[in-house]
Design an enzyme around this catalytic site. Structure first.
Site, PDB file in Angstrom:
ATOM      1  N   GLY A   1      56.958   3.836  37.950  1.00  0.00           N
ATOM      2  CA  GLY A   1      56.160   5.010  37.555  1.00  0.00           C
ATOM      3  C   GLY A   1      55.581   5.704  38.779  1.00  0.00           C
ATOM      4  O   GLY A   1      55.133   5.037  39.697  1.00  0.00           O
TER       5      GLY A   1
ATOM      6  N   ARG B   1      63.920   4.443  37.173  1.00  0.00           N
ATOM      7  CA  ARG B   1      64.032   3.069  36.679  1.00  0.00           C
ATOM      8  C   ARG B   1      65.473   2.643  36.950  1.00  0.00           C
ATOM      9  O   ARG B   1      66.399   3.451  36.836  1.00  0.00           O
ATOM     10  CB  ARG B   1      63.760   2.995  35.178  1.00  0.00           C
ATOM     11  CG  ARG B   1      62.505   3.722  34.744  1.00  0.00           C
ATOM     12  CD  ARG B   1      61.244   2.908  34.915  1.00  0.00           C
ATOM     13  NE  ARG B   1      60.077   3.730  34.550  1.00  0.00           N
ATOM     14  CZ  ARG B   1      58.816   3.363  34.708  1.00  0.00           C
ATOM     15  NH1 ARG B   1      58.522   2.196  35.242  1.00  0.00           N
ATOM     16  NH2 ARG B   1      57.842   4.136  34.354  1.00  0.00           N
TER      17      ARG B   1
ATOM     18  N   ASP C   1      54.397  -3.376  39.547  1.00  0.00           N
ATOM     19  CA  ASP C   1      54.770  -4.798  39.505  1.00  0.00           C
ATOM     20  C   ASP C   1      56.278  -5.004  39.463  1.00  0.00           C
ATOM     21  O   ASP C   1      56.803  -5.902  40.119  1.00  0.00           O
ATOM     22  CB  ASP C   1      54.061  -5.525  38.351  1.00  0.00           C
ATOM     23  CG  ASP C   1      54.416  -4.957  36.983  1.00  0.00           C
ATOM     24  OD1 ASP C   1      54.921  -3.821  36.919  1.00  0.00           O
ATOM     25  OD2 ASP C   1      54.182  -5.653  35.982  1.00  0.00           O
TER      26      ASP C   1
ATOM     27  N   THR D   1      50.411   2.426  41.510  1.00  0.00           N
ATOM     28  CA  THR D   1      50.531   2.681  40.074  1.00  0.00           C
ATOM     29  C   THR D   1      49.169   3.135  39.570  1.00  0.00           C
ATOM     30  O   THR D   1      48.149   2.608  40.011  1.00  0.00           O
ATOM     31  CB  THR D   1      50.980   1.420  39.290  1.00  0.00           C
ATOM     32  OG1 THR D   1      50.607   1.578  37.910  1.00  0.00           O
ATOM     33  CG2 THR D   1      50.313   0.152  39.783  1.00  0.00           C
TER      34      THR D   1
ATOM     35  N   ASP E   1      47.968   2.443  36.848  1.00  0.00           N
ATOM     36  CA  ASP E   1      47.437   1.466  35.888  1.00  0.00           C
ATOM     37  C   ASP E   1      46.468   0.448  36.503  1.00  0.00           C
ATOM     38  O   ASP E   1      45.686  -0.162  35.784  1.00  0.00           O
ATOM     39  CB  ASP E   1      48.580   0.699  35.216  1.00  0.00           C
ATOM     40  CG  ASP E   1      49.526   1.617  34.463  1.00  0.00           C
ATOM     41  OD1 ASP E   1      49.086   2.712  34.053  1.00  0.00           O
ATOM     42  OD2 ASP E   1      50.696   1.258  34.294  1.00  0.00           O
TER      43      ASP E   1
ATOM     44  N   ASP F   1      47.134  -2.481  37.478  1.00  0.00           N
ATOM     45  CA  ASP F   1      47.373  -3.703  36.709  1.00  0.00           C
ATOM     46  C   ASP F   1      47.910  -4.856  37.559  1.00  0.00           C
ATOM     47  O   ASP F   1      48.471  -5.812  37.031  1.00  0.00           O
ATOM     48  CB  ASP F   1      48.343  -3.400  35.543  1.00  0.00           C
ATOM     49  CG  ASP F   1      49.663  -2.836  36.032  1.00  0.00           C
ATOM     50  OD1 ASP F   1      49.795  -2.512  37.231  1.00  0.00           O
ATOM     51  OD2 ASP F   1      50.591  -2.699  35.206  1.00  0.00           O
TER      52      ASP F   1
ATOM     53  N   ARG G   1      49.070   0.872  30.203  1.00  0.00           N
ATOM     54  CA  ARG G   1      49.928  -0.194  29.640  1.00  0.00           C
ATOM     55  C   ARG G   1      49.066  -1.332  29.087  1.00  0.00           C
ATOM     56  O   ARG G   1      48.243  -1.082  28.222  1.00  0.00           O
ATOM     57  CB  ARG G   1      50.925  -0.692  30.685  1.00  0.00           C
ATOM     58  CG  ARG G   1      51.884   0.423  31.110  1.00  0.00           C
ATOM     59  CD  ARG G   1      53.118  -0.091  31.734  1.00  0.00           C
ATOM     60  NE  ARG G   1      52.837  -0.693  33.027  1.00  0.00           N
ATOM     61  CZ  ARG G   1      53.757  -1.238  33.817  1.00  0.00           C
ATOM     62  NH1 ARG G   1      55.010  -1.261  33.437  1.00  0.00           N
ATOM     63  NH2 ARG G   1      53.447  -1.749  34.979  1.00  0.00           N
TER      64      ARG G   1
END
Ligand code: ADP
Length: 320
Positions: A11, A72, A103, A126, A128, A130, A172
């Site tokens: 992303g 991707r 990740d 990212t 996120d 995360d 996410r």
């Protein structure tokens, strides 16, 4: 002369361009040749590799997205695709690779390093936030500020119409964007995957707050914490007050990176090239307590992300 390459994958996140710029300029400063790989691992497998110079990254520091593009590449989990990537790097005489992404991107970096002995440095980027091994990822701060702008706008209109708003944000499985934007935006309710919530209780509190004269409420929902329409429907039915749903979507992925992300990108990019120059083992780069750290890739996947319960509780107390 040493030759290195850089790619962005997974992303996109604001600050990726600033990070590429840091890698390119640090490499040139160390008298290395620097190459840009287009479209992440997909481009690497196909050999979409071009020489970069200092001017390739002019006027890039403030731009969101990634000028190298990202993609991707599910087949990169297979050894055959990784072999093609290793061969493409070898064909260009490239001895070191910097990957910028989330990740999944770091997992790909580990595979390239473990299976084909490529020296790879991973930079976490990212929105996120995360990744457990680092306090922050490039792009998170900007995304939170973008969401905050939306919360501010929503507050104006909600307040004027005595409304309840539910804003869904990205992340996410991670509630960090919701937590930070919700705290900074003074949201009354922050719903995240990490903390269970009770819709009956929320509906009843919203109803009581109306009776007390508080006629607008803001709910920030992390995308991993439930279905926005279902939640809004239940709260509306139980409280008798209509809930307006907003899905912020991809808007929060774009935009000019803010100071925090540009500085983080500069520090990460600089460190990645230094590590290659100093023949350091492949690793992920991160930040802990405002210090740049290096972490072996195997620890990246093992680390468990801890949610900031304390901040969540503070936000809850302050929203009363
Ligand atoms: P992000 O890096 O933002 O988490 P993805 O999870 O989509 O985004 O991962 C980006 C890319 O990294 C994938 O498209 C794939 O090419 C590669 N990748 C992801 N997981 C693995 C894995 N287990 N092994 C090798 N490569 C992977």
């Amino acid at each position: 002369m040493e030759r290195i390459a850089v790619l962005t994958s997974g992303g996109d996140a604001p600050g990726m361009n600033a990070c590429i710029r840091a890698v390119v300029r640090t490499a040139l400063n160390n008298k290395m040749d620097i190459y840009g790989i287009e479209r992440g691992y997909a481009g690497l497998v196909k050999g979409e590799i071009n020489r970069l110079g200092s001017r390739s990254v002019s006027d890039m520091i403030h731009k969101g997205g990634t000028f190298l593009k990202t993609a991707r590449c599910p087949e990169f989990k297979d050894l055959e695709a990784q072999r093609q990537a290793a061969e493409a790097l070898s064909a260009f005489g490239i001895d070191g690779l910097v990957v910028i992404g989330g990740d999944g991107t770091l997992r790909g970096a580990k595979d390239l390093s473990d299976n084909f002995g490529i020296k790879v440095m991973g930079i976490p980027a990212t929105i996120d936030n995360d990744l457990a091994y680092t306090d922050y990822t490039v792009g998170f701060d900007t995304a939170v500020n973008t969401v905050l702008g939306a919360i501010n706008n929503l507050r104006d209109t909600m307040h004027s119409h005595d409304r309840v708003s539910l804003l869904e944000v990205m992340g996410r499985h991670c509630g960090d964007i919701a937590l930070y934007a919700g705290t900074a935006g003074g949201a009354e309710y922050i719903l995240v995957p990490e903390i269970p919530y009770d819709l009956d209780e929320i509906a009843s509190k919203i109803k009581k707050s109306y009776l007390r004269g508080k006629t607008s409420n803001m709910i920030v929902l992390a995308e991993g914490a439930g279905d926005r329409d279902e939640i809004a429907k239940i709260i509306s039915e139980k409280s008798g007050i209509s809930v307006k749903v907003n899905n912020f979507g991809y808007i929060q992925r774009g935009g000019s990176p803010n100071m925090a992300d540009r500085v983080l990108a500069a520090r990460f990019g600089y460190k990645a090239v230094e590590l290659i120059r100093d023949k350091h083992d492949s690793c992920a780069i991160g930040i802990k307590d405002n210090k740049i750290i290096t972490v072996p890739f195997e620890e990246v996947s093992k680390a468990e992300k801890k949610f900031d319960n304390r901040l969540y509780n503070i936000a809850h107390v302050l929203s009363l």
